[in-house]
Scaffold this active site. Structure first.
Site, mmCIF file in Angstrom:
data_model
loop_
_atom_site.group_PDB
_atom_site.id
_atom_site.type_symbol
_atom_site.label_atom_id
_atom_site.label_comp_id
_atom_site.label_asym_id
_atom_site.label_seq_id
_atom_site.Cartn_x
_atom_site.Cartn_y
_atom_site.Cartn_z
ATOM 1 N N LYS A 1 5.500 9.407 8.196
ATOM 2 C CA LYS A 1 5.371 8.847 9.557
ATOM 3 C C LYS A 1 6.479 9.330 10.515
ATOM 4 C CE LYS A 1 2.779 4.919 7.766
ATOM 5 N NZ LYS A 1 1.443 4.838 8.342
ATOM 6 N N TYR B 1 0.869 -1.182 0.000
ATOM 7 C CA TYR B 1 0.000 0.000 0.000
ATOM 8 C C TYR B 1 0.901 1.225 0.000
ATOM 9 C CZ TYR B 1 -3.354 3.499 1.758
ATOM 10 O OH TYR B 1 -4.139 4.614 1.923
ATOM 11 N N ASP C 1 9.359 2.877 -1.170
ATOM 12 C CA ASP C 1 8.384 3.551 -0.314
ATOM 13 C C ASP C 1 8.773 3.213 1.134
ATOM 14 O OD1 ASP C 1 4.746 3.483 0.086
ATOM 15 O OD2 ASP C 1 6.367 4.289 1.310
#
Ligand code: KE4
Length: 424
Positions: free
Chosen positions: A264, A141, A236
């Site tokens: 994050k 994702y 990613d």
């Protein structure tokens, strides 16, 4: 206001009562909770109940909730103003830290989320190569960008929605989806489309199908085959960046991508994303180059100082052995409890991120991850919640520990998990 009141009112004004689908607890059933306070390894809900927290806001809180250095820096900065819309010194400080810590990054652009980071990285890759195809892995994702919301892992996988309405099939068909850890599938895809593939994007250690370690040499293989076809390799590292090592997965595995996406931990709990790479590729980003990307609150000074304090703490303390040891202690404790109860399970762990799968199969890709018993996971999740332990409300996510989790917190958590397992 208590949980009941907050969730009821939320349902009147927010779709599904949430600002991100997974928070609605649809994958685990029952009523969601609202959190009102966090300190160190713990959070409290609106009914005043305390939880030892392994959700860590989906990864950012590697230093735990409300770390004093982060809070102090934010407090001082807000009195100088919340946003200017022109360059401020803190975005330069954070950029220097990213360049210093992430091996392949010489220049970086800050955005406001991981989705913006991956969306911009794919546009940059298409702009630099003039090619149209994107390769991604099933179960990974990368945020909710149209081209990447094609059989994504987090959220979509939990709900079993293959892609989503609203994405024209003309766009979706430009994304080629292959199984993770499957060299033949990658080779076949490149054989057929190689010269038209702008980029291959991968979570170097997927967290969004649950944690699935890359098999020996797989990342190196991706580096070689993309180089062979002139395709840009995008890591990613929104979850793995600054989490698995100071320099993320690319440092841990010694494989350097062309573009790195971050988020994050980078913002320490404030909304920050970023994409970066070598000077040559990044010189193609506007206004230095032609590939356009922009953002009102990109480089926001208050978010930047939270990131600066977080990265400085990680750079100077390098708490990675400590974090790994804590997660090893937790995962081995959980494995022992489930073994004693005779419950089939697999635990995949890389550093301080791990996933407990309720399956007896080895989990090496999304298909094997989906053999997990999600009903049992939902029951387990709720028993943990009732016993004061918070893990992600989805089988296909990662648990995290922080530097704020003391040994005694891990032991206390195992005590509470033991009670929950007995009730299964
Ligand atoms: P955000 O746009 O949510 O900041 O980042 C998207 C993203 C990109 N790349 C990876 C590897 C990610 O894990 C994410 C977001 N992760 C999910 C759950 N793992 C965030 C939780 C949510 O969607 O509410």
């Amino acid at each position: 206001m208590n949980n009941e009141r907050i969730i009821t009112e939320a349902l009147e004004v927010l779709p599904g009562g949430v600002n991100s689908p997974v928070r609605a607890f649809k994958a685990v059933g029952g009523k969601p909770i609202a959190l009102v306070k966090g300190r160190g390894a713990k959070v409290w809900d609106a009914d005043g109940r305390e939880y030892i927290d392994f959700l860590a806001s989906w990864g950012p809180l590697i230093l735990g909730h409300a770390h004093p250095k982060v809070v102090k820096a934010v407090e001082e900065e807000v009195w100088k103003g919340l946003s200017f819309g022109l360059t401020n010194p803190h975005e330069v400080r954070l950029a220097h830290l990213v360049v210093e810590m992430v091996p392949s990054v010489e220049k970086v652009r800050f955005v406001n989320s991981g989705t913006e980071a991956t969306m911009s990285a794919v546009r940059l890759a298409r702009g630099v190569t003039g090619r149209k195809y994107v390769v991604k892995f099933d179960g990974c994702y990368h945020g909710h960008y149209d081209s990447l919301l094609v059989s994504a892992g987090s959220g979509v996988a939990t709900f079993g929605i293959p892609g989503t309405p609203g994405i024209p099939e003309e766009i979706a068909k430009l994304t080629l989806v292959v199984p993770f850890n499957n060299r033949e599938a990658v080779e076949e895809t490149f054989r057929r489309y190689g010269d038209d593939i702008a980029c291959l994007i991968v979570e170097p250690v997927p967290g969004n199908m649950g944690v699935v370690p890359p098999e020996e040499g797989f990342l190196q293989f991706l580096r070689e085959i993309t180089r062979e076809y002139g395709t840009l390799l995008i890591f990613d590292e929104v979850i793995t960046g600054f989490r698995l090592a100071k320099g993320g997965a690319q440092e841990l595995f010694g494989v350097e991508p062309d573009i790195t996406c971050l988020g994050k931990v980078l913002g320490g709990g404030m909304p920050v994303g970023a994409y970066g790479g070598g000077k040559e590729i990044m010189s193609q980003v506007a206004p230095e180059g032609p590939v356009y990307q922009a953002g009102t609150l990109s480089g926001n000074p208050v978010a930047m100082v939270a990131g600066v304090q977080t990265l400085k703490e990680l750079r100077d303390r390098e708490p990675y052995e400590e974090l790994d040891r804590k997660m090893e202690r937790l995962s081995e404790g959980v494995a022992g409890l489930l073994k004693d109860k005779g419950i089939a399970h697999r635990i995949n762990r890389v550093g301080s991120m791990m996933t407990l799968f309720f399956t007896d199969r080895e989990v090496r890709d999304f298909a094997s991850a989906k053999t997990s018993d999600t009903e049992l996971f939902a029951k387990f999740f709720r028993k943990l919640l009732d016993n004061g332990v918070l893990i992600p409300p989805s089988q296909f996510e990662a648990w995290f520990v922080s530097t704020a989790h003391e040994e005694r917190d891990i032991d206390e958590a195992l005590e509470r998990i033991s009670r929950a397992v007995k009730e299964l």
